[in-house]
Design an enzyme around this catalytic site. Structure first.
Site, PDB file in Angstrom:
ATOM      1  N   HIS A  11     -16.624  47.157  35.910  1.00  0.00           N
ATOM      2  CA  HIS A  11     -16.457  48.037  37.073  1.00  0.00           C
ATOM      3  C   HIS A  11     -17.717  48.131  37.954  1.00  0.00           C
ATOM      4  CE1 HIS A  11     -18.190  51.325  34.740  1.00  0.00           C
ATOM      5  NE2 HIS A  11     -17.100  51.549  34.025  1.00  0.00           N
TER       6      HIS A  11
ATOM      7  N   HIS B 237     -13.519  58.607  22.958  1.00  0.00           N
ATOM      8  CA  HIS B 237     -13.632  58.425  24.414  1.00  0.00           C
ATOM      9  C   HIS B 237     -12.371  57.713  24.902  1.00  0.00           C
ATOM     10  CE1 HIS B 237     -15.205  57.656  28.299  1.00  0.00           C
ATOM     11  NE2 HIS B 237     -15.850  56.528  28.067  1.00  0.00           N
TER      12      HIS B 237
ATOM     13  N   GLU C 218     -11.776  56.236  27.887  1.00  0.00           N
ATOM     14  CA  GLU C 218     -11.836  55.168  28.898  1.00  0.00           C
ATOM     15  C   GLU C 218     -11.158  53.921  28.321  1.00  0.00           C
ATOM     16  OE1 GLU C 218     -15.666  54.582  30.765  1.00  0.00           O
ATOM     17  OE2 GLU C 218     -14.764  53.414  32.386  1.00  0.00           O
TER      18      GLU C 218
ATOM     19  N   ASP D 295     -11.581  50.835  27.997  1.00  0.00           N
ATOM     20  CA  ASP D 295     -12.195  49.820  27.133  1.00  0.00           C
ATOM     21  C   ASP D 295     -12.180  50.251  25.668  1.00  0.00           C
ATOM     22  OD1 ASP D 295     -13.981  51.706  28.227  1.00  0.00           O
ATOM     23  OD2 ASP D 295     -15.727  50.526  27.715  1.00  0.00           O
TER      24      ASP D 295
ATOM     25  N   HIS E 155     -20.157  59.931  28.814  1.00  0.00           N
ATOM     26  CA  HIS E 155     -20.327  60.081  30.248  1.00  0.00           C
ATOM     27  C   HIS E 155     -19.050  60.523  30.945  1.00  0.00           C
ATOM     28  CE1 HIS E 155     -18.475  56.059  31.590  1.00  0.00           C
ATOM     29  NE2 HIS E 155     -18.291  56.113  30.304  1.00  0.00           N
TER      30      HIS E 155
ATOM     31  N   ASP F 194     -20.050  55.768  23.970  1.00  0.00           N
ATOM     32  CA  ASP F 194     -20.814  54.907  24.887  1.00  0.00           C
ATOM     33  C   ASP F 194     -22.333  55.102  24.756  1.00  0.00           C
ATOM     34  OD1 ASP F 194     -18.781  53.495  26.115  1.00  0.00           O
ATOM     35  OD2 ASP F 194     -18.473  54.981  27.674  1.00  0.00           O
TER      36      ASP F 194
ATOM     37  N   TYR G 176     -28.090  49.595  30.544  1.00  0.00           N
ATOM     38  CA  TYR G 176     -26.887  50.376  30.248  1.00  0.00           C
ATOM     39  C   TYR G 176     -27.099  51.842  30.632  1.00  0.00           C
ATOM     40  CZ  TYR G 176     -22.800  51.914  27.695  1.00  0.00           C
ATOM     41  OH  TYR G 176     -21.587  52.467  27.366  1.00  0.00           O
TER      42      TYR G 176
ATOM     43  N   HIS H 195     -20.505  49.943  22.174  1.00  0.00           N
ATOM     44  CA  HIS H 195     -20.848  48.666  22.813  1.00  0.00           C
ATOM     45  C   HIS H 195     -22.145  48.126  22.218  1.00  0.00           C
ATOM     46  CE1 HIS H 195     -17.910  49.128  26.053  1.00  0.00           C
ATOM     47  NE2 HIS H 195     -18.370  50.338  26.283  1.00  0.00           N
TER      48      HIS H 195
HETATM   49 FE1  FEO Z   1     -16.924  54.854  29.119  1.00  0.00          FE
HETATM   50 FE2  FEO Z   1     -17.241  52.082  27.199  1.00  0.00          FE
HETATM   51  O1  FEO Z   1     -16.353  53.337  28.234  1.00  0.00           O
END
Ligand code: FEO
Length: 402
Positions: free
Chosen positions: A24, A79, A81, A83, A147, A166, A193, A226
């Site tokens: 993104h 989370h 999101e 991903d 976040h 994250d 990051y 991640h």
């Molecule tokens: Fe906020 Fe890795 O997604």
């Protein structure tokens, strides 16, 4: 290689995404990974987070190498999101749609909105509440706006493992899995990051680090969603987060610019040389050749941002608008700002750049520097002197803060 055993009965069953180059708007030069964690305990089998939807099959295959996925009793969504939740509907379809998905209050709202055509059995966990799995006990730590509003951490107290969603992550796919397999370069990935994902929430990061200390958590391992897992020196990434969250600046200047007929670029070169002559570090970044995510990474620990744009159709050059919008949203603080540019007749760009710098709450050095059409000898000298002025202002600001 997945699954990756990280402790007794605990596995990373996530996937590496070697080929993603745009997350993104964040240029992921080294891909990323979507880490997901399987805990196989005496009374319960739990999956913490999932992966991006196209990798669902790979996730399930990784789980299968440890246990039949149907034996998973529940999922914890740290989370929502996509991903980390994209694979959720297909995983639930396989393991049983009635299985609970534990999440924060805001997580419930987000999951419901994301998967509005599905019935997900969301169960809200209270911050601080615990879940017994057998020999392990999970507890949940609210990390709202780190976040996203739904973000939370899950902690195993018996093992001292923090699943940090994250936070503490890096967009980095590699053969290595743990911090002790990597050199200092790992912190560059973590810094990029932080700059691109967590910087707007820096004050919350500071508070979180304080509360982790107050809770007296033993941190044997930090497992983000991640990149590399921190098992050898989790305290090192905590310390870096402290410095990044405090936005500690160095005597460093970032000069971002674009140019139409090289006039603004000629000014930029003189400004860079002038600032450099004062002994400060200066990084020139022609925005057409740099990714916005690398610009914010360089800016994060810089003392000053200098922006150069020609005037095009009474406006700032469009490439600069992209970068400035991105920077503004990430809310870097405590910077000096300056603007410059060449113009032909109306010359609005510098005034508009000043407005942008004001909107970012940067302390502007002055009203900026403009040159009509092509800079002559005098204008080039003025640009060099402007660079000197910027360098001196950076040094004065640093001395004032010592
Ligand atoms: Fe906020 Fe890795 O997604």
């Amino acid at each position: 290689m997945r699954p990756l055993k990280i402790a007794e009965g605990i596995y990373d069953v996530g996937v590496k995404d070697w080929n993603i180059r745009d997350f993104h708007g964040y240029a992921t030069h080294r891909g990323t990974s979507y880490n997901a964690f399987l805990i196989v305990d005496d009374d319960k089998v739990v999956l913490i987070d999932t992966v991006k939807e196209p990798f669902t099959q790979e996730l399930l295959e990784n789980i299968r190498k440890v246990i039949d996925p149907k034996k998973i009793d529940c999922i914890i969504s740290n989370h929502s999101e996509m991903d980390h939740s994209g694979a959720l509907p297909r995983v639930l379809h396989l393991i049983g749609e009635e299985k609970p998905v534990y999440c924060s209050k805001m997580g419930e709202k987000a999951l419901t909105a994301h998967f509005n055509d599905k019935k997900i059995n969301t169960q809200v966990v209270k911050p601080g509440s615990e879940m017994k799995l057998g020999k392990y006990t999970l507890s949940f730590i609210e990390t709202r706006m780190l976040h996203w509003p739904d973000s939370m951490f899950t902690y195993i107290k018996e093992a001292g493992i923090l699943f940090s969603s994250d936070a503490f992550g890096q967009h980095y796919a590699s053969h290595e899995n743990f911090d002790d397999e990597m050199g200092e370069g790992l912190f560059d990935h973590a810094k990029t990051y932080f700059a691109n994902i967590l910087l707007p929430f820096a004050p919350r990061v500071e508070k979180l680090l304080e509360s982790i200390q107050d809770m007296g958590l033993t941190l044997n391992m930090i497992c983000p969603d991640h990149g590399i897992l921190w098992r050898k020196h989790p305290e090192k990434i905590i310390a870096r987060y402290g410095a990044w969250a405090r936005q500690e600046n160095r005597e460093k200047v970032i000069v971002i610019y674009d140019t139409m007929w090289n006039s603004t670029e000629k000014m930029a070169k003189e400004i860079v040389d002038g600032a450099r002559s004062t002994g400060v570090e200066v990084i020139p970044m022609k925005v057409r050749n740099w990714d916005r995510s690398d610009i914010i990474t360089e800016l994060m620990d810089a003392r000053a941002l200098v922006v150069g744009s020609p005037t095009l159709n009474n406006e700032i050059f469009p490439t600069l608008c992209d970068v400035l919008t991105y920077i503004k949203g990430l809310k870097p603080r405590g910077k000096l700002g300056a603007a410059f540019g060449s113009y032909g007749w109306s010359g609005e760009a510098v005034k508009l750049l000043n407005k942008e710098l004001d909107a970012m709450a940067f302390e502007r050095i002055d009203e900026g520097l403009r040159t009509l059409y092509v800079p002559d000898k005098e204008s080039l000298k003025a640009s060099f002197d402007y660079g000197v002025r910027i360098g001196e202002a950076v040094k004065a600001k640093s001395s004032a803060q010592e």
